[in-house]
Design an enzyme around this catalytic site. Sequence first.
Site, mmCIF file in Angstrom:
data_model
loop_
_atom_site.group_PDB
_atom_site.id
_atom_site.type_symbol
_atom_site.label_atom_id
_atom_site.label_comp_id
_atom_site.label_asym_id
_atom_site.label_seq_id
_atom_site.Cartn_x
_atom_site.Cartn_y
_atom_site.Cartn_z
ATOM 1 N N ASP A 11 0.813 -1.214 0.000
ATOM 2 C CA ASP A 11 0.000 0.000 0.000
ATOM 3 C C ASP A 11 0.850 1.270 0.000
ATOM 4 O OD1 ASP A 11 -2.484 -1.223 -0.111
ATOM 5 O OD2 ASP A 11 -2.623 -1.436 2.055
ATOM 6 N N GLY A 12 1.964 1.249 0.727
ATOM 7 C CA GLY A 12 2.833 2.427 0.746
ATOM 8 C C GLY A 12 3.373 2.748 -0.634
ATOM 9 N N ASN A 28 -4.500 9.177 1.885
ATOM 10 C CA ASN A 28 -5.087 8.513 3.052
ATOM 11 C C ASN A 28 -5.518 9.494 4.131
ATOM 12 O OD1 ASN A 28 -5.050 5.914 2.132
ATOM 13 N ND2 ASN A 28 -3.399 5.206 3.461
ATOM 14 N N GLU A 29 -4.549 10.184 4.722
ATOM 15 C CA GLU A 29 -4.866 11.089 5.827
ATOM 16 C C GLU A 29 -3.753 12.097 6.051
ATOM 17 O OE1 GLU A 29 -2.031 8.467 7.233
ATOM 18 O OE2 GLU A 29 -4.043 7.624 6.995
ATOM 19 N N ALA A 49 -11.012 6.588 1.462
ATOM 20 C CA ALA A 49 -10.023 5.592 1.035
ATOM 21 C C ALA A 49 -9.030 5.283 2.139
ATOM 22 C CB ALA A 49 -9.288 6.084 -0.207
ATOM 23 N N TYR A 108 -8.577 3.978 11.335
ATOM 24 C CA TYR A 108 -9.256 2.826 11.943
ATOM 25 C C TYR A 108 -8.490 2.339 13.167
ATOM 26 C CZ TYR A 108 -12.082 -1.464 11.940
ATOM 27 O OH TYR A 108 -12.936 -2.482 12.269
#
Length: 253
Positions: A43-44, A113-114, A151, A158
């Site tokens: 993912d990174g 993402n954030e 996303a 989470y």
Amino acid sequence: MTLKIAFLASDAPVAQTARHALAGRYGDVPPEKADVIVALGGDGFMLRTLHATQDLRAPVYGMNRGTIGFLMNEYSEADLMDRLKATEEEIINPLSMTAMDRQGEVHHALAINEVSLLRAGPQAAKLRISVDGRLRLSELVCDGALLATPAGSTAYNYSAHGPILPIGSDVLALTAIAAFRPRRWRGALLPKTAHVRFDVLEADKRPVMADADSISIMDIDWVEIRSDPDIRHRILFDPGHGLEERLIAEQFT
């Protein structure tokens, strides 16, 4: 029609081996000439690929050669052309971060993402939070706080007990990280159009860093964040395994 593919891989040996095998089988072109960009890694690496190719016309299809691979499809060398032609496309708008450090320098970064604010010293951070120019929380004492896209809602958000957001919800998650005061504050759901500002209180003895998809700014004074609708990341998924399905499935595991 035969698709022109650009294969990009992380530095991991398993990803490099996969790139060599796939390029030999399907050919390889530069990303700027590709119909599809295939990212091989975790993912990174997928996030880095999306950032690096955001100005190109080709969408990105990831195959997992990392660990979790939430943004990736299963790896297989067979039938790649057929898989690419059958994919479902998701559009993601990143967060745009503007941060000023305590030396007065302004920094800009994008986050798929954030954007997270994290204490950078032994004492808890103190943050003031405003939304669309209106003060919403005068003081949050915490290890940090973050603003996540749908996303990215299954990632750090989470883990910090924030909500999982449906991919088409046009909502952002504002989540506290180990909140101490107000102890019961669990964050907020904000419209995608919201303009969020964090001001760091007592920054001299409670230093804070800001992070946008692993781009870190140290010793910040304030941060402003908004969704950027002008940037559209195109991600491809195998049928029935798109982000919407993955976000729903994650809530039942």
